[in-house]
Design an enzyme around this catalytic site. Structure first.
Site, PDB file in Angstrom:
ATOM      1  N   ASP A  15     -27.635  97.665 -21.388  1.00 61.34           N
ATOM      2  CA  ASP A  15     -26.472  97.170 -21.705  1.00 61.34           C
ATOM      3  C   ASP A  15     -25.336  98.270 -21.371  1.00 61.34           C
ATOM      4  OD1 ASP A  15     -27.568  95.150 -22.509  1.00 61.34           O
ATOM      5  OD2 ASP A  15     -27.539  95.722 -24.583  1.00 61.34           O
TER       6      ASP A  15
ATOM      7  N   CYS B 250     -29.329  74.098  40.635  1.00 64.78           N
ATOM      8  CA  CYS B 250     -29.269  75.606  41.240  1.00 64.78           C
ATOM      9  C   CYS B 250     -30.543  75.970  41.669  1.00 64.78           C
ATOM     10  CB  CYS B 250     -28.653  76.390  40.194  1.00 64.78           C
ATOM     11  SG  CYS B 250     -29.541  77.046  39.106  1.00 64.78           S
TER      12      CYS B 250
ATOM     13  N   CYS C  31     -28.656  73.738  34.333  1.00 62.12           N
ATOM     14  CA  CYS C  31     -28.435  74.764  33.468  1.00 62.12           C
ATOM     15  C   CYS C  31     -27.057  75.112  33.249  1.00 62.12           C
ATOM     16  CB  CYS C  31     -29.055  76.090  33.977  1.00 62.12           C
ATOM     17  SG  CYS C  31     -28.246  76.776  35.450  1.00 62.12           S
TER      18      CYS C  31
ATOM     19  N   CYS D  33     -33.238  77.124  38.901  1.00 57.85           N
ATOM     20  CA  CYS D  33     -33.668  75.840  38.223  1.00 57.85           C
ATOM     21  C   CYS D  33     -34.793  75.364  38.720  1.00 57.85           C
ATOM     22  CB  CYS D  33     -32.403  75.006  37.658  1.00 57.85           C
ATOM     23  SG  CYS D  33     -31.559  75.241  36.288  1.00 57.85           S
TER      24      CYS D  33
ATOM     25  N   CYS E 136     -24.354  74.058  38.202  1.00 61.73           N
ATOM     26  CA  CYS E 136     -25.887  73.226  38.434  1.00 61.73           C
ATOM     27  C   CYS E 136     -25.718  72.558  37.100  1.00 61.73           C
ATOM     28  CB  CYS E 136     -26.946  74.484  38.171  1.00 61.73           C
ATOM     29  SG  CYS E 136     -28.496  73.802  37.719  1.00 61.73           S
TER      30      CYS E 136
HETATM   31 ZN   LIG Z   1     -29.583  76.015  37.028  1.00 63.00          ZN
END
Ligand SMILES: [Zn+2]
Length: 512
Positions: free
Chosen positions: A328, A21, A96, A24, A93
């Site tokens: 206690d 893509c 990614c 990226c 893509c």
């Molecule tokens: Zn990508």
């Protein structure tokens, strides 16, 4: 308008034609600032192609070419396909897996917004965290190796660290979008966290070859469903030889049919700490729930009486209660009470005024068994503050003592004169089942005896914290020496015990 450096253009072209893509592509071209990533997806795609086309005759691939590229045939793209078919839904893509595509959309941001809103938290800002499937690392590695090879043709380097990380690019895009929806800033450190967990089943097996090549990186770990943790995959990718990697995971990575799925959108607020001091007026109320073999021995506890109200008001999942020592079940705590701190985990409500806290304290104090004072919100390190130097602190008690032999007032006078009495206490029989056997030295700083009748007297003691008072009275079968019985040459026992003061000057006293 897009500044794609000349040297990166071959990388951009290679990736764009292989199913990667545009966002990226920016990452692998080392574009290290947010603006280009935030461009609308189609605009960015067109922009990228334009910059590649400007000095050559490269055109965006038509669908056919893209499919051919998927089949592994590198196609020469002819110049006569003019405009990219950019209006259609982009294919997922192969690097990614759709994170920088569908999961940056306004619809997805709306989904996050609704999830956060319905969870009902109070927050001033937020930190956004992303959990990505481990196979993304493999695809990232493969793409980097290919991009590096492309750069080497120009005698240039492309270090892995130069590539913009997917998470970083994702945050650049999505932070402003979520911020706008929520109306508060995304910051790097916040008490409130919004986390998105992604998975991608279709490509889960991408990692599997690593386990055969780098066996020692993948050891079964507790609490983890899969051995393919991000950490193990990072380690393996660091070790594996490039040639081995390319053999098992040839480039380009397959183009997936599906995009990453959102497993969960989680919200979490950091713990809030509340401190105060409590009095206990009951001799049948344990400090914490008393349960033996799953069966309740006492119906309530100090802890429950305080936290029930807190949990409801702060809207929390759970809590941790701690205090400066404990008494206690049959011991009362009087005076200004015993300091305590409660960690409230994952609170939904966190904004309280001093008046709110006073009202809350009032609510708790409707009980006739306990009373709370100085109730306040404190910082995380306050717990350590409360515990620090605990051993050196002093505590004051009053005890009603019975003696077998009859006594006169004069028989008690020697006790008043004793100062800094050192005693040795072996772990009492009654706590031996939960504490290790040890002999400890403790100091009785002062004592004051008050005659009641010939078999009873009241004893006021100031002691070092951690002294076992009951055992100091009756001697615990000679396990505490000296003791009241041995010093008075009789059998003595303790009938009632009250804590009069816990000398820890924390939390700060508040005005009533
Ligand atoms: Zn990508």
């Amino acid at each position: 308008m897009l500044l794609l450096e000349e040297r990166y253009k071959p990388v951009a072209e290679l990736l764009l034609t292989s199913g990667t893509c545009p966002r990226c592509v920016l990452r692998f071209c080392c574009i290290g600032f947010p603006a280009p990533y935030r461009l609308p997806y189609q605009e960015l795609a067109a922009e990228l192609w334009k910059s590649l086309r400007s000095d050559g005759d490269i055109s965006p691939p038509c669908k056919k070419v893209r499919l051919e590229a998927l089949d592994g045939c590198k196609s020469e793209i002819s110049g006569d396909v003019k405009d990219a078919d950019v209006s259609e839904e982009p294919q997922t893509c192969n690097v990614c897996l759709g994170i920088l595509q569908q999961h940056c959309s306004t619809e997805f941001v709306k989904k996050i917004f609704h999830k956060v809103q319905s969870a009902g938290y109070e927050f001033q800002d937020f930190v956004f965290s992303v959990s990505l499937p481990a196979q993304l690392l493999v695809r990232e590695h493969s793409t980097w190796l290919q991009a590096q090879q492309e750069m080497r043709k120009q005698d240039r380097l492309l270090e892995k660290a130069d590539v913009i990380q997917l998470k970083e690019a994702y945050k650049w895009i999505i932070h402003p979008m979520i911020s706008e929806e929520l109306g508060v800033q995304a910051v790097s450190k916040s008490f409130f966290e919004v986390g998105v967990v992604f998975c991608h089943q279709e490509t889960d097996e991408d990692c599997h070859f690593l386990a055969t090549v780098c066996k020692d990186c993948f050891k079964p770990t507790k609490n983890k469903q899969s051995i393919f943790t991000r950490m193990a995959v990072v380690k393996a990718l660091d070790k594996i030889k490039d040639s081995d990697f390319c053999l098992h995971f040839p480039w380009p990575p397959s183009s997936p049919k599906t995009t990453c799925q959102v497993v969960d959108i989680q919200c979490n607020h950091a713990s809030v700490f509340v401190a105060g001091r409590y009095n206990k007026y009951s001799r049948t109320l344990p400090q914490t729930p008393w349960v033996i073999d799953g069966e309740r021995k006492m119906e309530s506890s100090v802890e429950e009486l305080i936290t029930e109200q807190l949990m409801a008001v702060f809207k929390v999942d759970s809590f941790n209660f701690s205090s400066s020592g404990r008494e206690d079940v049959d011991v009362r705590t009087l005076g200004r009470g015993r300091p305590f701190t409660i960690e409230l985990l994952n609170p939904h409500r966190v904004q309280f005024t001093e008046q709110d806290m006073k009202d809350l304290q009032q609510k708790i104090n409707n009980s006739d068994k306990i009373k709370v004072r100085d109730l306040q919100i404190v910082s995380r390190d306050a717990v350590a503050h409360m515990k620090e130097g605990e051993e050196e602190k002093t505590k004051c008690y009053s005890a009603l003592i019975w003696t077998e032999k009859s006594i006169r007032k004069e028989d008690l006078e020697f006790l008043n004169d004793m100062k800094e009495l050192k005693i040795i206490q072996k772990t009492p029989l009654r706590v031996l089942h939960r504490r290790p056997l040890a002999a400890r030295c403790r100091i009785i700083h002062t004592m004051k005896a008050e005659y009641v009748d010939e078999h009873h007297f009241r004893l006021y003691l100031k002691t070092q914290a951690g002294t076992y008072i009951k055992e100091f009275a009756h001697g615990d079968f000679g396990r505490t020496v000296p003791n009241i019985g041995s010093m008075m040459k009789t059998t003595a026992d303790i009938l009632e015990l009250d804590v009069e003061s816990v000398d820890v000057d924390w939390p700060p006293a508040l005005e009533d």
